[in-house]
Scaffold this motif. Structure first.
Motif, PDB file in Angstrom:
ATOM      1  N   VAL A 146      41.828  91.416  50.519  1.00 45.91           N
ATOM      2  CA  VAL A 146      41.529  90.029  50.202  1.00 45.91           C
ATOM      3  C   VAL A 146      40.966  89.331  51.428  1.00 45.91           C
ATOM      4  CG1 VAL A 146      43.942  89.386  50.675  1.00 45.91           C
ATOM      5  CG2 VAL A 146      42.491  87.865  49.307  1.00 45.91           C
ATOM      6  N   MET A 147      40.097  88.356  51.175  1.00 42.94           N
ATOM      7  CA  MET A 147      39.421  87.651  52.266  1.00 42.94           C
ATOM      8  C   MET A 147      39.295  86.178  51.919  1.00 42.94           C
ATOM      9  SD  MET A 147      35.689  88.552  53.968  1.00 42.94           S
ATOM     10  CE  MET A 147      34.594  87.639  52.884  1.00 42.94           C
ATOM     11  N   THR A 148      39.220  85.361  52.948  1.00 37.55           N
ATOM     12  CA  THR A 148      38.838  83.964  52.819  1.00 37.55           C
ATOM     13  C   THR A 148      37.896  83.635  53.957  1.00 37.55           C
ATOM     14  OG1 THR A 148      39.637  81.696  52.496  1.00 37.55           O
ATOM     15  CG2 THR A 148      40.739  82.998  54.192  1.00 37.55           C
ATOM     16  N   SER A 149      37.157  82.548  53.811  1.00 38.61           N
ATOM     17  CA  SER A 149      36.257  82.121  54.879  1.00 38.61           C
ATOM     18  C   SER A 149      36.202  80.611  54.913  1.00 38.61           C
ATOM     19  CB  SER A 149      34.841  82.700  54.687  1.00 38.61           C
ATOM     20  OG  SER A 149      34.245  82.175  53.515  1.00 38.61           O
ATOM     21  N   SER A 150      35.868  80.085  56.085  1.00 37.92           N
ATOM     22  CA  SER A 150      35.767  78.641  56.231  1.00 37.92           C
ATOM     23  C   SER A 150      35.111  78.341  57.571  1.00 37.92           C
ATOM     24  CB  SER A 150      37.154  77.979  56.131  1.00 37.92           C
ATOM     25  OG  SER A 150      37.033  76.574  55.958  1.00 37.92           O
ATOM     26  N   SER A 151      35.249  77.102  58.012  1.00 35.70           N
ATOM     27  CA  SER A 151      34.719  76.686  59.301  1.00 35.70           C
ATOM     28  C   SER A 151      35.556  75.529  59.816  1.00 35.70           C
ATOM     29  CB  SER A 151      33.256  76.240  59.153  1.00 35.70           C
ATOM     30  OG  SER A 151      32.724  75.825  60.398  1.00 35.70           O
ATOM     31  N   GLY A 152      35.797  75.527  61.137  1.00 35.30           N
ATOM     32  CA  GLY A 152      36.418  74.388  61.818  1.00 35.30           C
ATOM     33  C   GLY A 152      37.559  73.710  61.094  1.00 35.30           C
ATOM     34  N   PRO A 153      37.306  72.534  60.491  1.00 35.85           N
ATOM     35  CA  PRO A 153      38.388  71.786  59.839  1.00 35.85           C
ATOM     36  C   PRO A 153      39.086  72.578  58.742  1.00 35.85           C
ATOM     37  CG  PRO A 153      36.411  70.429  60.036  1.00 35.85           C
ATOM     38  CD  PRO A 153      36.022  71.823  60.435  1.00 35.85           C
ATOM     39  N   ASN A 200      35.696  82.745  60.222  1.00 38.89           N
ATOM     40  CA  ASN A 200      35.447  81.386  60.706  1.00 38.89           C
ATOM     41  C   ASN A 200      34.036  81.320  61.278  1.00 38.89           C
ATOM     42  OD1 ASN A 200      35.354  78.858  61.846  1.00 38.89           O
ATOM     43  ND2 ASN A 200      37.095  79.144  63.221  1.00 38.89           N
ATOM     44  N   MET A 201      33.129  80.649  60.573  1.00 33.84           N
ATOM     45  CA  MET A 201      31.803  80.349  61.104  1.00 33.84           C
ATOM     46  C   MET A 201      31.889  78.981  61.778  1.00 33.84           C
ATOM     47  SD  MET A 201      29.816  82.836  60.661  1.00 33.84           S
ATOM     48  CE  MET A 201      29.755  84.364  59.729  1.00 33.84           C
ATOM     49  N   GLN A 202      32.086  78.999  63.091  1.00 33.84           N
ATOM     50  CA  GLN A 202      32.447  77.790  63.806  1.00 33.84           C
ATOM     51  C   GLN A 202      31.350  76.716  63.773  1.00 33.84           C
ATOM     52  OE1 GLN A 202      34.621  78.880  67.740  1.00 33.84           O
ATOM     53  NE2 GLN A 202      33.394  80.670  67.203  1.00 33.84           N
ATOM     54  N   ARG A 203      31.800  75.469  63.724  1.00 31.49           N
ATOM     55  CA  ARG A 203      30.927  74.307  63.804  1.00 31.49           C
ATOM     56  C   ARG A 203      31.505  73.324  64.807  1.00 31.49           C
ATOM     57  NH1 ARG A 203      31.668  71.116  58.101  1.00 31.49           N
ATOM     58  NH2 ARG A 203      32.103  69.190  59.226  1.00 31.49           N
ATOM     59  N   GLY A 204      30.724  72.316  65.155  1.00 27.85           N
ATOM     60  CA  GLY A 204      31.136  71.376  66.190  1.00 27.85           C
ATOM     61  C   GLY A 204      32.315  70.508  65.768  1.00 27.85           C
ATOM     62  N   GLY A 205      33.153  70.184  66.707  1.00 25.82           N
ATOM     63  CA  GLY A 205      34.292  69.301  66.501  1.00 25.82           C
ATOM     64  C   GLY A 205      34.485  68.464  67.762  1.00 25.82           C
ATOM     65  N   PRO A 206      35.661  67.847  67.910  1.00 28.42           N
ATOM     66  CA  PRO A 206      36.830  67.880  67.018  1.00 28.42           C
ATOM     67  C   PRO A 206      36.646  66.975  65.798  1.00 28.42           C
ATOM     68  CG  PRO A 206      37.299  66.473  68.891  1.00 28.42           C
ATOM     69  CD  PRO A 206      35.936  67.077  69.146  1.00 28.42           C
ATOM     70  N   ASN A 231      28.849  78.386  53.593  1.00 25.72           N
ATOM     71  CA  ASN A 231      28.872  78.335  52.130  1.00 25.72           C
ATOM     72  C   ASN A 231      28.192  79.515  51.447  1.00 25.72           C
ATOM     73  OD1 ASN A 231      30.399  76.021  51.745  1.00 25.72           O
ATOM     74  ND2 ASN A 231      28.643  74.677  52.035  1.00 25.72           N
ATOM     75  N   GLU A 232      27.262  80.185  52.112  1.00 29.06           N
ATOM     76  CA  GLU A 232      26.617  81.334  51.484  1.00 29.06           C
ATOM     77  C   GLU A 232      27.582  82.496  51.256  1.00 29.06           C
ATOM     78  OE1 GLU A 232      23.480  78.955  53.544  1.00 29.06           O
ATOM     79  OE2 GLU A 232      25.432  79.770  54.125  1.00 29.06           O
ATOM     80  N   ILE A 233      28.685  82.534  52.020  1.00 28.81           N
ATOM     81  CA  ILE A 233      29.671  83.609  51.811  1.00 28.81           C
ATOM     82  C   ILE A 233      30.318  83.477  50.437  1.00 28.81           C
ATOM     83  CG2 ILE A 233      31.820  84.669  52.616  1.00 28.81           C
ATOM     84  CD1 ILE A 233      31.020  83.858  55.471  1.00 28.81           C
ATOM     85  N   PRO A 234      30.968  82.340  50.113  1.00 22.87           N
ATOM     86  CA  PRO A 234      31.536  82.235  48.764  1.00 22.87           C
ATOM     87  C   PRO A 234      30.471  82.236  47.661  1.00 22.87           C
ATOM     88  CG  PRO A 234      31.778  80.158  49.977  1.00 22.87           C
ATOM     89  CD  PRO A 234      31.357  81.194  50.961  1.00 22.87           C
ATOM     90  N   GLN A 235      29.304  81.678  47.940  1.00 24.79           N
ATOM     91  CA  GLN A 235      28.251  81.683  46.935  1.00 24.79           C
ATOM     92  C   GLN A 235      27.862  83.118  46.562  1.00 24.79           C
ATOM     93  OE1 GLN A 235      24.412  80.184  48.241  1.00 24.79           O
ATOM     94  NE2 GLN A 235      23.990  79.350  46.216  1.00 24.79           N
ATOM     95  N   TYR A 236      27.698  83.967  47.570  1.00 23.72           N
ATOM     96  CA  TYR A 236      27.329  85.368  47.326  1.00 23.72           C
ATOM     97  C   TYR A 236      28.453  86.102  46.606  1.00 23.72           C
ATOM     98  CZ  TYR A 236      25.273  89.962  48.312  1.00 23.72           C
ATOM     99  OH  TYR A 236      24.708  91.213  48.202  1.00 23.72           O
ATOM    100  N   LEU A 237      29.682  85.883  47.042  1.00 23.96           N
ATOM    101  CA  LEU A 237      30.809  86.591  46.438  1.00 23.96           C
ATOM    102  C   LEU A 237      31.079  86.110  45.020  1.00 23.96           C
ATOM    103  CD1 LEU A 237      33.153  86.753  49.552  1.00 23.96           C
ATOM    104  CD2 LEU A 237      31.962  88.666  48.464  1.00 23.96           C
ATOM    105  N   ALA A 238      30.831  84.836  44.734  1.00 22.37           N
ATOM    106  CA  ALA A 238      31.009  84.328  43.371  1.00 22.37           C
ATOM    107  C   ALA A 238      30.094  85.069  42.409  1.00 22.37           C
ATOM    108  CB  ALA A 238      30.715  82.828  43.337  1.00 22.37           C
ATOM    109  N   ALA A 275      43.736  77.835  48.957  1.00 22.71           N
ATOM    110  CA  ALA A 275      43.042  79.115  49.122  1.00 22.71           C
ATOM    111  C   ALA A 275      43.851  80.089  49.967  1.00 22.71           C
ATOM    112  CB  ALA A 275      41.664  78.881  49.743  1.00 22.71           C
ATOM    113  N   ILE A 276      44.393  79.633  51.099  1.00 18.27           N
ATOM    114  CA  ILE A 276      45.095  80.558  51.985  1.00 18.27           C
ATOM    115  C   ILE A 276      46.403  81.025  51.346  1.00 18.27           C
ATOM    116  CG2 ILE A 276      46.391  78.846  53.333  1.00 18.27           C
ATOM    117  CD1 ILE A 276      44.634  82.038  54.655  1.00 18.27           C
ATOM    118  N   ASN A 277      47.013  80.199  50.502  1.00 14.77           N
ATOM    119  CA  ASN A 277      48.228  80.637  49.827  1.00 14.77           C
ATOM    120  C   ASN A 277      47.919  81.601  48.685  1.00 14.77           C
ATOM    121  OD1 ASN A 277      50.783  79.271  50.968  1.00 14.77           O
ATOM    122  ND2 ASN A 277      49.267  77.633  50.960  1.00 14.77           N
TER     123      ASN A 277
END
Length: 357
Positions: free
Chosen positions: A73-80, A103-109, A33-40, A59-61
């Motif tokens: 252009v860039m997007t970011s997210s994690s896992g799901p 992708n800042m990976q987090r535990g799944g599935p 979340n700090e990525i979009p927070q910083y870019l905002a 977002a991806i569209n």
């Protein structure tokens, strides 16, 4: 420029701005979340646009649209969140549009947890959406490397007209380290992207498309894409650490590689000839470099925060000629140097011969 102490996510976001990124579309999810927070906060300061979309799919569209107009252009997210973006990523790859996906990976599935993991490796390197496509995948191991690789990611995206993914994890995103930024100012103009949909005044219209109803045309396009993916092989990146005389090679990327490097030092202190091979590009995978690093190894041990994903590519690229073992932790659990060292000792003392993997 002097070094500054920054959190990984924020350093990556700052590096993206300095690399010419002017559009970001995303949706909140821990631990990125700090990525979009910083870019905002900071994208508007350079004339850029930040949009918190109503969903990851939206977002991806939006990324598709901005990339089609020639923007960095860039997007970011994690896992799901990355899973939800996969359909759009497939469209973008088919339409041959450049963009960067973090992708800042987090535990799944499933929803899993918010702790770090490396269980999105298959999704990243195998083309996680539908159809035959690939994205370039870069895996940093330090905050400074995230800063350095984000600029390279945008350049590779433009060069190949293809999505590039930065595959990090929750530890890299949240840790703080000193970083140094390039002072080079980068501005990308639409004139450098003659294929972009910037308005057809004075030229023929450009068409960006991922729909081919004629199977002959779709096959032709797929063959064109495959040639492009094959041409990416020269973009391999890796690090060797004490592999010259190593009889046991540890293989890991990102955070796991940092732990494995400490294990190499501890093993060497015990007289064990251990080394580390760290793939930095996960696609393309540095096959030749891996084989050279393992030329006299009796065992290979992958260290990863998954049930065993990187290990499959290591076995494949070593052509099953050397025993390749797995030490993995999952669910947000992080390997410890002590536990990995015990695994190293076990295989060194096993006496198992090469070829019996």
């Amino acid at each position: 420029m002097a070094k500054v102490l920054m959190k990984g996510n924020e350093a990556l976001a700052e590096a993206a701005i300095r690399a010419g990124c002017r559009y970001f579309f995303g949706y909140p999810i821990t631990p990125q979340n700090e990525i979009p927070q910083y870019l905002a906060r900071h994208l508007p300061e350079v004339g850029g646009v930040f949009v918190q979309a109503e969903s990851e799919i939206a977002a991806i569209n939006m990324v598709y649209g901005a990339a089609g107009a020639g923007a960095r252009v860039m997007t970011s997210s994690s896992g799901p969140g990355i899973s939800l973006k996969q359909e759009g990523i497939s469209y973008i790859a088919c339409a041959e549009l450049p963009c960067v996906i973090v992708n800042m990976q987090r535990g799944g599935p499933g929803l899993g947890g918010i702790q770090p993991a490396q269980s999105d490796y298959f999704q990243a390197v195998k083309g996680g959406g539908h159809g035959d496509y690939k994205v370039l995948v870069l895996a940093p191991a330090t905050v400074q490397e995230m800063v350095d690789l984000i600029g390279k990611a945008f350049d590779l995206a433009d060069e190949y007209r293809n999505p590039v993914m930065i595959l990090g994890d929750g530890i890299l995103g949240q840790m703080m380290e000193t970083v140094e930024f390039s002072t080079e100012k980068i501005e990308i103009s639409n004139s450098e992207k003659p294929w972009a949909t910037t308005g057809a005044k004075g030229r023929k219209p450009n068409l960006i498309n991922s729909l081919f109803l004629d199977p002959v045309e779709l096959e032709k396009h797929n063959l064109h894409l495959q040639l492009k993916f094959e041409s990416m092989a020269k973009e391999v990146l890796w690090e060797n650490y004490q592999t010259d005389d190593a009889e046991l090679i540890l293989v890991g990327y990102g955070t796991s590689a940092r732990i494995a490097k400490a294990v190499v030092d501890q093993a060497r202190a015990l007289g064990i000839k251990a080394g580390l091979f760290r793939p930095i590009s996960l696609f393309p995978f540095p096959k030749d470099a891996l084989q050279e690093a393992c030329r006299q190894a009796k065992h290979v041990l992958t260290v990863e925060m998954s049930m065993g994903q990187l290990v499959e590519d290591v076995r494949y690229n070593l052509e099953f000629k050397i025993p390749v073992h797995l030490y993995g932790r999952v669910g947000g659990m992080v390997p410890t140097a002590r536990a990995v060292l015990e695994e190293v000792k076990r295989w060194v003392s096993s006496g198992e011969e090469a070829g019996n993997a």
